[in-house]
Design an enzyme around this catalytic site. Sequence first.
Site, short mmCIF file in Angstrom:
data_model
loop_
_atom_site.label_atom_id
_atom_site.label_comp_id
_atom_site.label_asym_id
_atom_site.label_seq_id
_atom_site.Cartn_x
_atom_site.Cartn_y
_atom_site.Cartn_z
N HIS A 37 0.84 -1.21 0.00
CA HIS A 37 0.00 0.00 0.00
C HIS A 37 0.87 1.26 0.00
O HIS A 37 0.56 2.24 -0.66
CB HIS A 37 -0.90 0.04 1.24
CG HIS A 37 -1.85 -1.11 1.36
ND1 HIS A 37 -1.70 -2.10 2.31
CD2 HIS A 37 -2.94 -1.44 0.64
CE1 HIS A 37 -2.67 -2.98 2.18
NE2 HIS A 37 -3.45 -2.61 1.17
N GLN A 153 -8.43 -7.82 -10.49
CA GLN A 153 -9.13 -6.62 -10.00
C GLN A 153 -8.72 -5.40 -10.82
O GLN A 153 -9.56 -4.58 -11.22
CB GLN A 153 -8.79 -6.41 -8.53
CG GLN A 153 -9.25 -5.06 -7.98
CD GLN A 153 -9.07 -4.96 -6.48
OE1 GLN A 153 -9.88 -5.47 -5.73
NE2 GLN A 153 -8.01 -4.30 -6.03
N ARG A 187 -3.47 -10.50 4.31
CA ARG A 187 -3.87 -11.86 4.73
C ARG A 187 -2.67 -12.72 5.15
O ARG A 187 -2.87 -13.79 5.71
CB ARG A 187 -4.66 -12.55 3.62
CG ARG A 187 -6.05 -11.96 3.43
CD ARG A 187 -6.94 -12.79 2.54
NE ARG A 187 -8.33 -12.40 2.60
CZ ARG A 187 -8.93 -11.58 1.73
NH1 ARG A 187 -8.25 -11.09 0.71
NH2 ARG A 187 -10.20 -11.25 1.87
O1 PAF Z 1 -7.81 -4.28 -3.20
C1 PAF Z 1 -8.49 -3.96 -2.20
O2 PAF Z 1 -7.98 -3.78 -1.09
C2 PAF Z 1 -9.99 -3.83 -2.35
O3 PAF Z 1 -10.51 -4.80 -3.21
C3 PAF Z 1 -10.43 -2.41 -2.77
C4 PAF Z 1 -9.94 -2.07 -4.15
C5 PAF Z 1 -9.92 -1.40 -1.77
C6 PAF Z 1 -11.97 -2.35 -2.79
O4 PAF Z 1 -12.50 -2.61 -1.53
#
Ligand code: PAF
Length: 282
Positions: A37, A153, A187
């Site tokens: 992140h 995603q 996780r």
């Molecule tokens: O990747 C994630 O942490 C989640 O899927 C996101 C993009 C924040 C949506 O809740």
Amino acid sequence: MKIVKTVAEVREQVKAWRAEGLTVGLVPTMGYLHEGHASLIDASVRDNDRTVVSDFVNPMQFGPTEDLETYPRDLEHDAALVEAHGGDLIFNPEPAEMYHDGFSSFVDMTVLTQELCGLSRPVHFRGVCTVVSKLFNIVTPDRAYFGKKDAQQLAVIRHMVDDLNMPLEIIGCPIIREEDGLAKSSRNTYLSAEERQAALILSKSIKLGMELVKNGETDAAKITGEMTKLIESEPLAKIDYVKMVDAATMQQIPALDRPALCAIAVYIGKTRLIDNFFTEDV
Ligand code: PAF
């Protein structure tokens, strides 16, 4: 750095920034932030005048038997990380702020979401697309940042933004790994010491797949077959999938005759982990 809980507060802050002519980047997260992140926040801080980090464990993207209740949360730690990396605002809403009584509008997608993780997590991408659309509408960012670890995603979000003419740029950022190769994930905290060691089989198989591609192998089944054999040599690992797909459509392909994504999902004990490589990055 400020932490706000309501949509109205985010809107007010973004409006003030816009009045000064500032650009805004968004890093959507579910909190419990790690260096993966942090790399997204760094990229946003580099590209934009202001950076918003959303910190929201989105109930809509968890299936009934998944880990919504146990998903790790630590806002204090998250705030320190965002501050240290130059983020300006954390949006940390309660579920009721995002999904009021009677909430009944969803963003759903066909095709791309019917493959890979969509097969074992049937409600997942509907929840992701819905919450990400809401975040885009709330923050109205110029750019939004997503990790390549969640490659499907990223593809789904790019497709949604294109399909629905959403006025922002989507930036995909490289996977960040532990020193021993394990891809960073919130996780990973679920893993016991023994499972943590066993989990290295994911990055080892990714390395093997990349090696095969580098050496000129173009038969998808041969690559995924070798990777599968290696993963199966780890007694604590149970494969969900090991697949080679078209990098844009997520449809399985027999040969590497176009940009491809090699994606894996593997249970280590009860914990489901994912990893991948794009052939264009080899
Ligand atoms: O990747 C994630 O942490 C989640 O899927 C996101 C993009 C924040 C949506 O809740």
